[in-house]
Design a protein around this motif. Structure first.
Motif, short mmCIF file in Angstrom:
data_model
loop_
_atom_site.label_atom_id
_atom_site.label_comp_id
_atom_site.label_asym_id
_atom_site.label_seq_id
_atom_site.Cartn_x
_atom_site.Cartn_y
_atom_site.Cartn_z
N ALA A 46 -2.58 -6.28 3.54
CA ALA A 46 -1.34 -5.68 3.02
C ALA A 46 -0.11 -6.38 3.58
CB ALA A 46 -1.30 -4.20 3.35
N ASP A 88 -10.25 -1.25 6.43
CA ASP A 88 -9.53 -2.09 7.39
C ASP A 88 -9.16 -3.43 6.77
OD1 ASP A 88 -9.64 -0.14 9.35
OD2 ASP A 88 -11.43 -0.99 10.31
N LEU A 102 0.85 -1.19 0.00
CA LEU A 102 0.00 0.00 0.00
C LEU A 102 0.88 1.24 0.00
CD1 LEU A 102 -2.68 -0.91 2.70
CD2 LEU A 102 -2.70 -1.39 0.24
N ASP A 108 0.81 4.55 1.32
CA ASP A 108 -0.04 5.06 2.39
C ASP A 108 0.76 6.01 3.27
OD1 ASP A 108 -2.69 4.50 3.97
OD2 ASP A 108 -1.08 4.30 5.46
N TYR A 155 -6.03 -3.00 4.75
CA TYR A 155 -4.87 -2.87 5.63
C TYR A 155 -4.46 -4.24 6.20
CZ TYR A 155 -4.68 2.24 5.83
OH TYR A 155 -4.52 3.56 5.52
N LYS A 156 -5.42 -5.06 6.56
CA LYS A 156 -5.11 -6.38 7.13
C LYS A 156 -4.44 -7.30 6.11
CE LYS A 156 -8.74 -6.27 10.59
NZ LYS A 156 -10.10 -6.63 10.89
N LYS A 165 3.56 -1.47 3.72
CA LYS A 165 3.03 -0.12 3.52
C LYS A 165 4.23 0.81 3.35
CE LYS A 165 0.78 -0.17 7.33
NZ LYS A 165 0.00 0.03 8.53
#
Length: 157
Positions: free
Chosen positions: A118, A112, A72, A74, A115-116, A121
């Motif tokens: 990924a 979320d 990601l 981010d 994100y989990k 980052k």
């Protein structure tokens, strides 16, 4: 290793598209590369931000197969320089990674569930950029990283 750049929403500005295409052509000299544009979600202006992020996240996650690596882009990600990013790419290639997905989220970021899932980052800066501009900046950095790995004179320390 095949690289993918996943982007939520289309690029509206022609100058951004021109710049992006310029670097994407250069990147393809080093590795198979594909851009994937996730269309804007219909009626998104009527949705709460978290619902929009969930819907975008569902589409992102459907692109991935087990074993694919997702990175990601981010603001909460690890900050590294251009040489550090080149080292990261090299590690991915040496690890046997077959598909590497770099993902640029929409205006409100990631759900979320994304994100989990990924694996990594990365942050391009502590500053905030429009998500469409990030496409061009990232493409240039990806090209720069490959030029560093190939000992080409593009990057100067």
């Amino acid at each position: 290793m095949k690289c993918h750049l996943v982007m939520v929403g289309r690029t509206d500005e022609s100058w951004l598209n021109t710049g992006l295409e310029h670097y994407l052509r250069r990147i393809e000299r080093y590795t198979p590369f594909q851009t994937i544009v996730i269309p804007d979600i219909k009626k998104s202006s009527a949705m709460p931000d978290n619902v929009l992020k969930e819907k975008e996240g569902e589409v992102i996650l459907k692109l991935l197969s087990p074993g694919d690596i997702m990175v990601l882009l981010d603001e909460r990600g690890m900050e590294i320089g251009s040489r550090g990013f080149a080292d990261f790419l090299n590690k991915m290639m040496l690890s046997g990674c077959r598909k590497l997905f770099f993902v640029i989220g929409g205006a409100y970021g990631f759900s979320d569930s994304v994100y989990k899932r990924a694996d990594h980052k990365l942050s391009l800066s502590r500053m905030t950029f429009p998500h469409q501009l990030v496409r061009l900046v990232f493409a240039e950095q990806l090209y720069r990283a490959f030029s560093i790995l190939n000992n080409e004179p593009y990057h100067h320390d």
